[in-house]
Design an enzyme around this catalytic site. Structure first.
Site, mmCIF file in Angstrom:
data_model
loop_
_atom_site.group_PDB
_atom_site.id
_atom_site.type_symbol
_atom_site.label_atom_id
_atom_site.label_comp_id
_atom_site.label_asym_id
_atom_site.label_seq_id
_atom_site.Cartn_x
_atom_site.Cartn_y
_atom_site.Cartn_z
ATOM 1 N N SER A 69 0.801 -1.226 0.000
ATOM 2 C CA SER A 69 0.000 0.000 0.000
ATOM 3 C C SER A 69 0.832 1.274 0.000
ATOM 4 O O SER A 69 0.383 2.318 0.475
ATOM 5 C CB SER A 69 -0.971 0.025 1.193
ATOM 6 O OG SER A 69 -1.991 -0.933 1.009
ATOM 7 N N TYR A 79 -6.798 5.082 -1.141
ATOM 8 C CA TYR A 79 -7.959 4.700 -0.336
ATOM 9 C C TYR A 79 -8.925 5.845 -0.037
ATOM 10 O O TYR A 79 -9.906 5.633 0.679
ATOM 11 C CB TYR A 79 -7.480 4.052 0.968
ATOM 12 C CG TYR A 79 -6.663 2.808 0.719
ATOM 13 C CD1 TYR A 79 -7.232 1.710 0.079
ATOM 14 C CD2 TYR A 79 -5.314 2.734 1.069
ATOM 15 C CE1 TYR A 79 -6.483 0.570 -0.181
ATOM 16 C CE2 TYR A 79 -4.563 1.600 0.821
ATOM 17 C CZ TYR A 79 -5.151 0.527 0.197
ATOM 18 O OH TYR A 79 -4.412 -0.600 -0.071
ATOM 19 N N GLU A 90 6.209 -4.865 -8.830
ATOM 20 C CA GLU A 90 5.894 -5.841 -7.791
ATOM 21 C C GLU A 90 4.590 -6.549 -8.132
ATOM 22 O O GLU A 90 3.862 -6.142 -9.041
ATOM 23 C CB GLU A 90 5.776 -5.166 -6.426
ATOM 24 C CG GLU A 90 4.656 -4.138 -6.345
ATOM 25 C CD GLU A 90 4.588 -3.471 -4.982
ATOM 26 O OE1 GLU A 90 4.247 -4.169 -4.007
ATOM 27 O OE2 GLU A 90 4.882 -2.271 -4.891
ATOM 28 N N GLY A 104 -6.433 -5.502 -3.035
ATOM 29 C CA GLY A 104 -7.509 -4.936 -2.244
ATOM 30 C C GLY A 104 -8.869 -5.167 -2.870
ATOM 31 O O GLY A 104 -9.020 -5.228 -4.093
#
Length: 314
Positions: free
Chosen positions: A145, A217, A271, A277
């Protein structure tokens, strides 16, 4: 027979609240089709699982512990079939350095890097400057994140950025900063079927910003362009690279590969997220909706995949 599904989330990680949000969305989506119970990650988790006796476990963790193979190992010891990557794939995906070594074995394009730890970072500053200058991306090795990540596109205080990363991890990956578009590609890999790449997605944010924790988010802080406006050969190459990364790490059911795309069409894989999520602002479910698969259908497929696989946890 209605399957009993335990959805696991939370805990005390830096991403625990994001995990709870994803787990909540998944639990809501599963209700009606399955007997579902949410179980918080605590020291009682083995007892709570024994009490519920699930047929399938759906671990929904972002970052360590949970997305790094620890919970997957526990579930294998307890002999619960579960959704998502196994121990090895989860551990490799969480490790930004080792996953890049795997990517190199299948000739995926990865950036050069330097690994720094708390003990040697002062001596590594000269090496960083000589190889990359001070225009770098600095990332905690075992976090997700974008926590602890610093981007220095115009140069900057590398020592300070390293200190910030060390708040989250004792090991840090330093890479040269590459200016480009932020691209992600999900992979859907259900048991007994060939893996497929989801639509290529571009992430856009406000000018001079990037897809950091806040922009990920906070509703309205980022946009997902699906499908991304990318030349067809590059689009196909990005999808192929995502599937290749998924396979070389040994992932299953799902993952999401992140890339930076340069103006000339070249790209670098950064990555792989072994448990993307599932929050209201998340990328993976958005890409699935683009191909006509809503969240209830998607998570049901994951549960069915885990059920079909059973205790074969390779």
């Amino acid at each position: 027979m209605v399957l009993r599904v335990a959805v696991l989330g939370g805990g005390n990680s830096n991403e625990a609240e994001i995990s709870r949000s994803s787990a909540s969305q998944i639990s809501i989506a599963l209700k009606g089709a399955f007997d579902t119970r949410y179980i918080e990650l605590t020291s009682r988790i083995a007892l709570d699982l024994h009490e519920f006796q699930p047929d399938i476990v759906f671990p929904v963790f972002h970052g360590p512990p949970g997305e790094d193979g620890t919970i997957q190992g526990l579930l294998e010891i307890l002999e619960y079939p579960y959704v998502g990557c196994g121990v090895r794939a989860s551990s490799l995906s969480m490790d930004k350095y080792l996953s890049k070594q795997q990517f190199r074995t299948v000739e995926l394009p990865v950036l050069d890097d330097i690994i720094v730890n708390r003990d040697n970072f002062r001596s590594k500053l000269e090496e960083i400057n000589s190889r990359f200058s001070n225009k770098v991306a600095i990332k905690p090795r075992f976090q997700g994140s974008a926590l602890g990540v610093s981007l220095l596109p115009n140069g900057g205080n590398v020592r300070s950025a390293l200190s910030e990363a060390f708040r989250f991890d004792e090991y840090v990956v330093v890479e040269p900063f590459i200016k480009g578009r932020e691209i992600t590609v999900g992979v859907l890999d259900l048991h007994g079927q060939d893996p497929i790449a989801l639509p290529v997605t571009e992430i856009t944010v406000a000018e001079n910003e990037w897809y950091d924790f806040v922009n990920r988010y906070t509703p309205g802080r980022s946009q997902h362009v699906i499908p991304a406006d990318v030349d067809p050969p590059v689009y196909a190459a990005l999808q192929a690279a995502a599937v290749s990364a998924h396979q070389v790490l040994g992932c299953r059911d799902l993952c999401r590969a992140d890339f930076v795309l340069e103006p000339d069409g070249s790209f670098w894989i950064l990555e792989v997220n072994s448990m993307p999520g599932m929050t209201p602002t998340s990328l993976y479910p958005d890409a699935c909706r683009n191909i006509g698969m809503d969240l209830p259908e998607l998570v049901a497929k994951f549960v069915e995949s885990a059920s079909d696989r059973g205790l074969r946890n390779d």
